[in-house]
Every structure is written in C-alpha cells, then in structure tokens.
Design an enzyme around this catalytic site. Structure first.
Site, mmCIF file in Angstrom:
data_model
loop_
_atom_site.group_PDB
_atom_site.id
_atom_site.type_symbol
_atom_site.label_atom_id
_atom_site.label_comp_id
_atom_site.label_asym_id
_atom_site.label_seq_id
_atom_site.Cartn_x
_atom_site.Cartn_y
_atom_site.Cartn_z
ATOM 1 N N GLU A 186 -17.069 -11.870 42.331
ATOM 2 C CA GLU A 186 -16.228 -10.675 42.505
ATOM 3 C C GLU A 186 -16.200 -10.328 43.993
ATOM 4 O O GLU A 186 -17.241 -10.188 44.617
ATOM 5 C CB GLU A 186 -16.797 -9.511 41.686
ATOM 6 C CG GLU A 186 -16.155 -8.167 41.959
ATOM 7 C CD GLU A 186 -14.626 -8.164 41.834
ATOM 8 O OE1 GLU A 186 -14.103 -8.570 40.783
ATOM 9 O OE2 GLU A 186 -13.954 -7.753 42.802
ATOM 10 N N ASN A 223 -8.470 -3.548 38.380
ATOM 11 C CA ASN A 223 -7.494 -2.594 37.829
ATOM 12 C C ASN A 223 -7.929 -2.071 36.473
ATOM 13 O O ASN A 223 -7.559 -0.974 36.066
ATOM 14 C CB ASN A 223 -6.133 -3.281 37.652
ATOM 15 C CG ASN A 223 -5.287 -3.183 38.898
ATOM 16 O OD1 ASN A 223 -5.624 -2.468 39.839
ATOM 17 N ND2 ASN A 223 -4.193 -3.909 38.917
ATOM 18 N N ARG A 242 8.525 1.505 30.374
ATOM 19 C CA ARG A 242 8.197 1.985 31.716
ATOM 20 C C ARG A 242 9.277 1.659 32.737
ATOM 21 O O ARG A 242 9.574 2.465 33.617
ATOM 22 C CB ARG A 242 6.887 1.353 32.169
ATOM 23 C CG ARG A 242 5.715 1.880 31.407
ATOM 24 C CD ARG A 242 4.477 1.096 31.702
ATOM 25 N NE ARG A 242 3.341 1.708 31.042
ATOM 26 C CZ ARG A 242 2.106 1.236 31.092
ATOM 27 N NH1 ARG A 242 1.845 0.136 31.767
ATOM 28 N NH2 ARG A 242 1.132 1.845 30.483
#
Ligand code: ADP
Length: 609
Positions: A188, A196, A436
């Site tokens: 990471e 997110n 959306r």
C-alpha cells in the site's frame, strides 16, 4: 502436491521473518535521521513550562483543536479536542502525534494523502505550543524509539501472492488468498489502508438480502443484473455483470459472517436501482469495512507493507513473477510464486490521465477521491500488454461539497426518498433517484452549476442523517452549506432561491405524494409529503467519484491482453478494472464489485501455478 507444500512452507518462512521485522519497525511516521541538538540542553528544558495548552488549526474539514501536554521540556501527549476530518484521516493525526512524541519535535513529515489534515493538525499543535511563550527550537529532539523503517526493509521479499493496493478489493483478495493456503504480501503506497473504500459510505447492493426479506421487498439476481446493465447503457460486459449479480448476496453474507462487518438495520435506495436493496455498514461509513477487513487480514497472516509504492511488473517467460516497488526512495522487489493481484483503485485523482481519456474531466471539476487514486495499476498493466476498456467513462457524484468536492453523507436523505432537488429558481429539474450521471449533467446545466436539496423536519427525523453524520452536519451549518430555518421563505432567502416558486414546488410535490404519482419526473419509490418546518436546504455540486474504465479481466479475474489472451500470473479486481459498470456505475455497486471480484482474484491467485 508435495512440491506445492514445500514452496508454501518456504514462503511462509519468509513471511514469518517479515512479521518479526515489522514488529520492530512500526509503521507510518518517519523519524528524522539527524536529531537536532540544543546548545544548552538543561537550560532549554527548564525554559519550557510544563502543563496543558490548547491550539487551533484549519484542516480539510474545518477547525482542528488540540490539547498539548508538556512535561519537563518534553511533548507528553497531544489530544484532539475537536475536528471534522473524514474519519479515516484521524489516523494521519495519530501518525503525526506518534512522530512528534517519539522525536520530541514538531519538525515531522506530513502524511502523504492527508496533506490538509496534516497541515491543520501541525498548525494546531504549534499554536498550542506558542502559548507557552517558549520557542519550539528549545525542544530537545530525540531519536524515535525503535529503528526507522528504512534500515529494516530488505531489498527483496517473496510470497505466494503479492497484492498491490490495500483498499477494499486488495484486502478482500488478501484474505481469500490466505484462506486458500497462500502466503500473502499486500503493498500500500499510503501510510494507511483504505483508499476510496475507506472514505466511501460503504453501502452494498445485495439482491435478496435479509432486510429486503423483512420488509417484504421482492428482488432477484436477474433484476439486479438488468439494473446494472441498464444503468451502464448496456456497454458492460454481460458475463462480468452476471458474476457480480449472482455473487453479490453471498459475498455480503461473507462480509457479515466471516469478516464480522456490522450492517445497520436499514437500507438505502440508490439511484438507478429498481428496488431498495443497498445494505449500510455501521455508521454508514467505509471505516467499518476497512477496519474489519484489516483486522481479518492480520488474523489470517497477511503481511501489509505501508508506504510502499508499486512501480512496475516484472515478466519472465510470459508470466508476471514480481512487482518492483519503492519504499523511502529504495527499490524493493516482491516476487510472487503464484500470482500478482492489482487492486490499486481508479484514476479519479490523476488529472492528466482523466483529461487524456475524457477532456471534460478537467481541473475545474473537484474530486471525491483519495489522493492515492492515480491509476498506477492501470499504467503498470498496460505496460505489460493488458487491454484497457471504457477509459472515457468517468462518473461524477451529483451532490458533493461545493467547495471541497467531498461526499456529503447528510445528503443520504435523498436515498431515503425524502428530499427533492431544486434550482435557484425554486424548481425541481430531475428525478431525485435518477442515475448519478443523469443528475450530475442536469445539475451542471442549472444556474451556478449547483443544486439545492430540500427536506423537512419529519424527513430529518426519519432519516436521522443529522445524528448519523453529526460532525458533517455541524460543519455544513457552520460553513453555510446547509441551512435550517423555520419557514420555507427563510430557508430559501439564505441561498437567494425564489421562495414563492419553491413553495409552489413543495405544494405540487405534496399533491403527487397524496396521489402516489410524481406527474413531472416519475420519481421511483414511495413519495412522502413534506409536513412542516423546520426546513433544510443543502447546496451541493457534482465531483468526480468513480472511473468505470480500466483493465480488462475475465470472470476469473485474470487480466486479458490486447490479443484477447490471459496474462499469466496477473489478476485484477476492484475499481482498477473496467467493463463491469459500462458507462455509469450505480450507487452501492462498487462495494459489491470489489468484494465479489476481490474474493475471486484472491482464490484464483492462490491456486495459480
Ligand atoms: P478499490 O475500491 O478497488 O479497492 P480503493 O481506492 O479502495 O480501490 O483502494 C486502492 C488502494 O490502492 C488505495 O489504498 C491506494 O492508495 C492503493 N494504491 C494505488 N496505487 C498504488 C501503488 N502504486 N502501490 C501501492 N498501492 C497503491
């Protein structure tokens, strides 16, 4: 079989070595290598008063207030008294606190990815220190306990499965790979897990789920399949959609039963779905998912290397065999006996890449994304011949903070079907539970490119968004993004909205609610009339939220090259992949996607040769 066991044992040994190394290093904060020395140590120590001092700074979400405790010239404690940072960023403040206490200095690195929070926090601490009347140069710096991560990292590591990206997809894949007997290293690039997924609401579309049954809502895998395809304008790969629709419920149950994720006892109705089917994790926050996934990953032996950025995939004999990564300026090679999984998320925070694929998504558009969403996995995969699909489809979330672009969870009152969207002229302009992209486009076309969400007290009480998201609620009120007023006129006047028109709009909507049919926009779900004040109006605008395009995969999460063949040793899952959501992802489908395909990638990588 015997050979496989041997291989596994060898890599498990490597991993055990890693556990020992990690226990020594600690994560996150980087100690300054050269401690500052004071010319007169004793005099300095007595010049700084002991006691507690408060200070303030401005973070990403507004005021950060801290209490600094000093004792005998040393930083003993830093408590955050007030803040409105996104929950996950509290980790950044903790990282800096540890570094400040560890080094007895304010001269510590900011946490990359949480720059505004870091700056606000550091300002608050220094502001508190200023109240001592002493100079911060008088603090005698010391070396942090333990050794710096830098010396502890080896130049090479080996595991059965190497996973890039510790968001929802990466953590899920890691758990399943480990559950299938593989040793796993998870890389990471940020100082904390989450991506997110962490900053999302964590909602999960699951057809046929336990709450639907309780509420008597009819749903099926086929209906979900149709909704995903329709929502994506049938540009999706139907085979991938089939897998998502068929396994969404089972993977939600896996999260609940195996990973111990707590789900709330209510659902949300996300735009574009034909029925209410979205489960909500505790506190309507991705923090619940990431904290439980991280815990589970640790329990099953996954080793996570934070602050480690994957840069390149290594191919030998047509197979991906390793990942080259960077940690603190040093190159590290992570070899994979079985497979590499890319789970690096999307590219919403990479302006250059956004504009390359969709020129409309330029610097004028704010983003809800984590700064880590820079498309690294897509680029790495492309460099080894992977096919990229649907890269031009970039989704904006319609109702974000008009100044910062962050997601506004108070706006979830819309997904409970209990608010309307109006413009400056006081009129509705779109179906509030539309897709959306449709709502976003409609908002952009309104005066000022913003929308105003309107609801009443009964809706506030029923949805409880002011309680569930209290910190955000207070912040919005303080910033003047949300107004609570006794009358419609008063609320409208705050934003200079045409009050007379708004009153007419509300009356009309109430009439539709009474008749059970929205004559203008055909709003789905149950229509609930507005019954009285106080009234609420929240201003918002669209911001980049999800990149639908990415790496082409098959139903086994194998990465596909431009010739249509599998790239051996390479898997991908989550937002880094394309073709699942077509032109437009429906709300709450991402968490289902990353869980379903994260599990598939983890299982298959663990079984690969
Ligand atoms: P998904 O929803 O697909 O899981 P997320 O955005 O939640 O995606 O997680 C992706 C994670 O990958 C983030 O934590 C991000 O910081 C990490 N990441 C992105 N690029 C790299 C890279 N080059 N090396 C290591 N980690 C990366």
């Amino acid at each position: 079989m015997g050979k496989r066991r041997m291989k596994m044992r060898k890599s498990k040994l490597v991993v055990l070595g890693l556990i020992a190394a990690l226990a020594l290093t600690g994560c996150g904060s980087k100690a300054k290598e050269e401690p500052k020395t004071s010319p007169d140590t004793d005099a300095t120590a007595t010049a700084i008063p002991s006691g507690t001092f408060t200070g303030e700074g401005e973070g990403k979400g507004g005021k950060i207030k801290v209490e600094l405790t000093l004792e005998n010239g040393e930083i003993k404690k830093i408590d955050v008294l007030e803040n409105n940072e996104t929950q996950g960023f509290a980790d950044a403040m903790q990282t800096i606190t540890d570094a400040m206490i560890g080094t007895n200095s304010f001269d510590v690195d900011s946490v990359s990815g949480a720059t505004l929070t870091s700056t606000g926090f550091k300002t608050a601490v220094e502001n508190a220190f200023e109240k001592t009347g002493a100079s911060k140069d008088q603090l005698v710096a010391k070396e942090a306990a333990g050794t710096s991560n830098k010396e502890e990292r080896e130049a090479a590591y080996t595991a059965d499965v190497v996973i890039v990206g510790a968001g929802g997809a990466g953590l899920t894949a890691a758990i399943e790979a480990a559950n299938n007997g593989a040793s796993v290293i998870l890389l990471e690039k940020m100082p904390m897990e989450g991506g997110n997924t962490l900053i999302s609401g964590g909602e999960y579309a699951a057809p046929g789920n336990w709450l639907q049954k309780e509420e008597g809502i009819e749903d099926s895998k086929d209906q979900f399949y149709e909704d995903i395809l329709k929502g994506g304008d049938y540009e999706n790969d139907p085979e991938l959609v089939r897998v998502l629709a068929d396994h969404a419920l089972e993977s939600a149950e896996w999260l609940k039963d195996e990973v111990n994720v707590t789900f709330e006892d209510y659902m949300l109705f996300f735009g574009g779905h034909s029925v209410k089917r979205s489960l909500v994790p505790k506190d309507a926050s991705g923090v619940e998912l990431i904290s439980k996934l991280t815990k589970k990953a640790g329990e099953v032996g996954v080793i996570t290397h934070l602050n480690t950025t994957a840069k390149e995939l290594v191919v030998e004999n047509d197979k991906v065999v390793a990942v080259k990564a960077e940690f603190d300026g040093k190159e590290i090679t992570y070899s994979a006996n079985k497979g590499v999984i890319l789970a690096t998320g999307g590219f919403g925070s990479n302006l250059e890449m956004r504009v390359k694929y969709n020129p409309e998504m330029n610097e004028k558009i704010l983003s809800t994304n984590s700064v880590g969403s820079t498309g690294d996995g897509i680029t790495m995969a492309e460099n080894v011949g992977a096919e990229l699909v649907d890269m031009q489809y970039i989704q904006t979330y319609p109702t974000c903070d008009p100044e910062l672009g962050t997601l506004l969870y108070v706006g979830d009152v819309r997904m409970e079907g209990r608010s309307i969207l109006v413009n400056k002229e006081g009129k509705r302009f779109v179906e509030e539970l539309e897709r959306r992209d449709v709502i976003s486009r409609a908002v952009v076309a309104q005066t000022g490119g913003v929308s105003y969400m309107f609801w009443d007290e009964a809706s506030m009480v029923a949805s409880g968004v002011n309680v569930k998201h209290q910190r955000e609620y207070d912040y919005l009120i303080e910033k003047g993004i949300l107004i609570k007023a006794d009358t419609i006129e008063e609320a409208a006047a705050f934003f200079d909205i045409d009050a007379e028109e708004l009153k007419k709009t509300v009356e009309k909507y109430n009439e539709y609610a009474k008749n059970g049919k929205d004559e203008e926009f055909n709003k789905r779900g149950t229509l609930t009339a507005f019954t009285g004040g106080p009234y609420y109006i929240m201003k918002s605008k669209p911001a980049i939220h999800h990149t639908m395009g990415g790496i082409k995969i098959n139903t086994d999460a194998n990465v596909i090259n431009t010739d249509g063949n599998i790239i051996k040793g390479l898997f991908a899952a989550g937002e880094v992949t394309g073709d699942i959501h077509g032109t437009n992802r429906l709300g709450s489908d991402a968490i289902a996607d990353i869980t379903v395909f994260g599990r598939i990638a983890g299982r298959n990588a663990a079984k690969a040769e």
